[in-house]
Write an enzyme that holds these catalytic residues in place. Structure first.
Site: not given
Ligand code: PLP
Length: 389
Positions: A54, A107, A179, A203
């Site tokens: 972990r 988000y 973010d 992404k």
């Molecule tokens: C998709 C996304 C997330 C979350 O990511 P996951 O891996 O799906 O949990 C966070 N911030 C933004 C801007 C996103 O597009």
């Protein structure tokens, strides 16, 4: 070293693994210790080596080293998803009685977390106008601990004046988080005043729509230890294969992003000229309200953009969306394939500012298909929209 060169080299140490170009994937939970003394010693610095699955394996450390280089930070903590990176970062700094300033264009799951979990813990969130800039100083309270940014905003693509917001937050001792998923590689958070940069690696970093992965990058050792301790306490650890897919995706991120952005700009320019379209939301477009800030702070773009149509009946819109050949309906983005989602209605929530689209809104992801095929797909979609109107 330029960013694309870093993407190729970061986190690789072939000399430590028999010359193999890529690091091996360690599938491990239990780590054996040769003696009681060694076991006890490892407990004194739990994040200083390989102790238990972990807390990380050499695969984790290779990915974290690479992400820290990509984000231009000191060290990274890998997490099991992008959302785990957001919640892990927030809870590393916030406790009962603290105040959080959250961008109104965040988000949606981030907003949901603030309104449910953080509220339940006695942590108050105030949403602020993404375009507030230095004016954020007026929202600071003595108990404001974190200012959270996301630029461009999710679904609505407002570009924030991050350096101005960070300067105002630092003046009162608040921690600035971002973010930075849209700006992976093209926005260098630590050059713009960010203390904690979050990536949904699901992404573009993974890039193939086949794994969930997140990363929190920190600017110094103290912040890293604080976040690492929090993430370890929550158990947000990523799996070995996901980490490997993240590492593998990083190597081609430079060329993929360039192609995604080139196609997106071509599609956006074409869409702007269509009679069915009211507005295109893509900061690299000269007509975008965030263009000047994007040009000042970013070194490129990605393939994600928004479109607001002129008023259209739902049935006509559904006819357009249901039969695209390449723009399939699906959440997430950053993979090799083109995607679209309708964003009208519940998915765009605003509490600090008004969001007034002229008609239905959509979010598109320009994939790696040939741009001519994508343009033809969009054109056929408008023909269906008009035929059903
Ligand atoms: C998709 C996304 C997330 C979350 O990511 P996951 O891996 O799906 O949990 C966070 N911030 C933004 C801007 C996103 O597009």
């Amino acid at each position: 070293m330029k960013n694309d060169t870093k993407l190729v080299h970061a986190g690789r140490h072939p000399e430590q693994q028999f010359g193999a170009v890529n690091p091996p994937v360690y599938h491990a939970s239990t780590i054996l210790h040769p003696s009681v003394a060694a076991m006890e010693a490892s407990g004194k610095t739990p994040f200083g080596g390989v102790r238990y699955g972990r807390f990380g394996t050499p695969t984790t450390f290779a990915f974290e080293e690479a992400m820290a280089a990509v984000e231009g930070g000191h060290k990274t903590v890998a997490t099991s998803s992008g959302l785990a990176a957001i919640t892990g970062a927030l809870l590393a700094f916030l406790k009962a009685g603290d105040h959080l300033l959250m961008v109104d264009s965040t988000y949606f799951p981030t907003r949901k977390f603030c309104d449910s979990v953080l509220a339940g813990l006695g942590i108050e969130t105030t949403y602020y106008d993404p375009l507030i800039g230095a004016g954020i100083a007026g929202l600071m309270r003595p108990e404001t601990r974190v200012v959270f940014t996301e630029s461009p905003g999710s679904l609505t693509f407002e570009v924030q004046d991050v350096p101005a917001i960070a300067a105002a937050a630092h003046a009162v001792g608040a921690v600035v988080m971002m973010d930075n998923t849209w700006g992976v590689r093209t926005f260098q958070p630590f050059r713009h005043g960010i203390d904690v940069s979050i990536q949904a690696c699901t992404k573009y970093v993974v890039g193939h729509a086949d794994a969930m992965l997140g990363a929190i990058t920190l600017g110094d050792e103290d912040t890293w230890l604080r976040v690492k301790t929090s993430v370890a306490a929550f158990g947000h650890s990523p799996g070995a294969d996901e980490l490997y897919l993240g590492l593998r995706g990083l190597r081609t991120l430079g060329v993929r992003l360039a192609r995604h952005a080139e196609t997106a700009l071509r599609l956006c320019t074409w869409l702007e000229g269509r009679p069915e379209v009211a507005r295109v939301l893509y900061p690299p477009l000269p007509s975008d309200p965030g263009h000047a800030l994007w040009k000042r702070d970013f070194d490129g773009a990605c393939g994600l953009f928004g479109v607001i149509l002129k008023p259209a009946a739902k049935a006509a819109l559904d006819a357009m969306l249901d039969h695209y050949e390449h723009f399939n309906l699906g959440f997430s983005w950053g993979g090799f394939e083109s995607l679209v989602i309708p964003t009208t209605g519940h998915s765009i929530i605003r509490t600090a500012t008004a969001w007034r689209p002229e008609g239905p809104s959509l979010r598109f992801h320009a994939g790696l298909e040939d741009a001519d095929d994508l343009l033809a797909d969009l054109e056929a979609g408008f023909a269906r929209l008009n035929a059903a109107a």
